[in-house]
Design a protein around this motif. Structure first.
Motif, PDB file in Angstrom:
ATOM      1  N   LEU A   1       0.863  -1.183   0.000  1.00 46.14           N
ATOM      2  CA  LEU A   1       0.000   0.000   0.000  1.00 46.14           C
ATOM      3  C   LEU A   1       0.894   1.225   0.000  1.00 46.14           C
ATOM      4  CD1 LEU A   1      -2.899   1.120   0.155  1.00 46.14           C
ATOM      5  CD2 LEU A   1      -2.625   1.203   2.643  1.00 46.14           C
TER       6      LEU A   1
ATOM      7  N   SER B   1      -3.434   4.957  -1.398  1.00 46.88           N
ATOM      8  CA  SER B   1      -4.011   5.158  -0.068  1.00 46.88           C
ATOM      9  C   SER B   1      -4.750   6.489   0.015  1.00 46.88           C
ATOM     10  CB  SER B   1      -2.925   5.087   1.011  1.00 46.88           C
ATOM     11  OG  SER B   1      -2.062   6.210   0.975  1.00 46.88           O
TER      12      SER B   1
ATOM     13  N   THR C   1       1.665   6.564   4.402  1.00 51.66           N
ATOM     14  CA  THR C   1       0.436   6.397   3.643  1.00 51.66           C
ATOM     15  C   THR C   1      -0.561   7.433   4.157  1.00 51.66           C
ATOM     16  OG1 THR C   1      -0.654   4.828   5.149  1.00 51.66           O
ATOM     17  CG2 THR C   1       0.848   3.900   3.491  1.00 51.66           C
TER      18      THR C   1
END
Length: 250
Positions: free
Chosen positions: A138, A143, A176
């Motif tokens: 991720l 994100s 993120t």
């Protein structure tokens, strides 16, 4: 000295401009005072993206992380979309953590790209209690899309980080857009006065919290309503937490 009313009004105007058309964020308390006190608003932000991973690469910690996510979703209202690439999720265990089988919609996607697409669509839908997606990687750009989708609908999203190989876990901890990042490790179960296995216990680490602080706790695992229990360490207020003054990265 209290801020002038004009200054408070200006701050509120700026907050509304920054929020744009997004919904006001509600929170979902864990019901553990020491944990909720570390979270802005006193609970987990519902219209946000969150990351959850096992404390190690083994199956036991990975299962604990999945049950932690299930316990959160158990305390929401409405169907829960669970996106995955491998049909290895044990539904009875989710039910023991409070997430009943008739609330879960499973999406078995071919790869993580498809999982990500289903994750975003589920968050934008607006009619779900929450969305969980099992992801190995991720990065910041996807994100951000997930966070915006969650904000637009008020639906909580959990990126459940699972890795098949150690190398796949390298990006965990990189920045993120997730509001919080959690790591869950299994501990020895609660001791009983007789032979047997007591309630499972977890070491829960809040390793990132936007506008909040990092901390870690020993808690009893989710019960049939998705609620964490207060372990002896928390009850005696001997919490294994990082220094209170250490703020998390925004």
């Amino acid at each position: 000295m209290q801020p002038a009313p004009e200054l408070n009004a200006l701050r509120e105007t700026i907050r509304r401009i920054e929020a744009g058309g997004r919904r006001a964020s509600a929170v979902l308390p864990f019901g553990v005072a020491e944990l909720d006190a570390r979270l802005p608003g006193g609970g987990l932000a519902l219209g946000s993206l969150h990351e959850v991973a096992g404390g190690g690469n083994g199956a036991i910690d990975g299962a604990a992380a999945a049950l932690f996510a299930a316990g959160i979703m158990a305390r929401t209202t409405g169907p829960v979309l669970w996106c995955l690439t491998r049909p290895d999720l044990f539904a009875p265990a989710l039910a023991q953590a409070g997430l009943a089988a008739d609330r879960v919609i499973y999406v078995e996607a071919g790869d993580e790209t498809a999982v990500m697409a289903c994750f975003e669509e589920g968050l934008r839908h607006g009619g779900l209690g929450g969305v969980v997606a099992e992801l190995g990687r991720l990065s910041m750009t996807p994100s951000r899309r997930l966070q915006l989708a969650a904000e637009s609908s008020g639906t909580p999203g959990i990126a459940l980080r699972r890795w098949r190989r150690q190398a796949d876990a390298r990006d965990f901890g990189q920045p993120t857009a997730a509001a919080t990042r959690w790591r869950v490790s299994a501990l020895p179960s609660v001791p009983l006065p007789v032979a047997g296995i007591g309630r499972a216990r977890w070491h829960v680490e809040l390793i990132r919290c936007r506008a909040g602080e990092t901390a870690d706790f020993n808690v009893e695992a989710c019960d049939a309503q998705g609620r964490l229990g207060v372990s002896a360490e928390l009850a005696d207020r001997s919490v294994h937490a990082r220094p209170a003054g250490r703020a998390a990265l925004a």
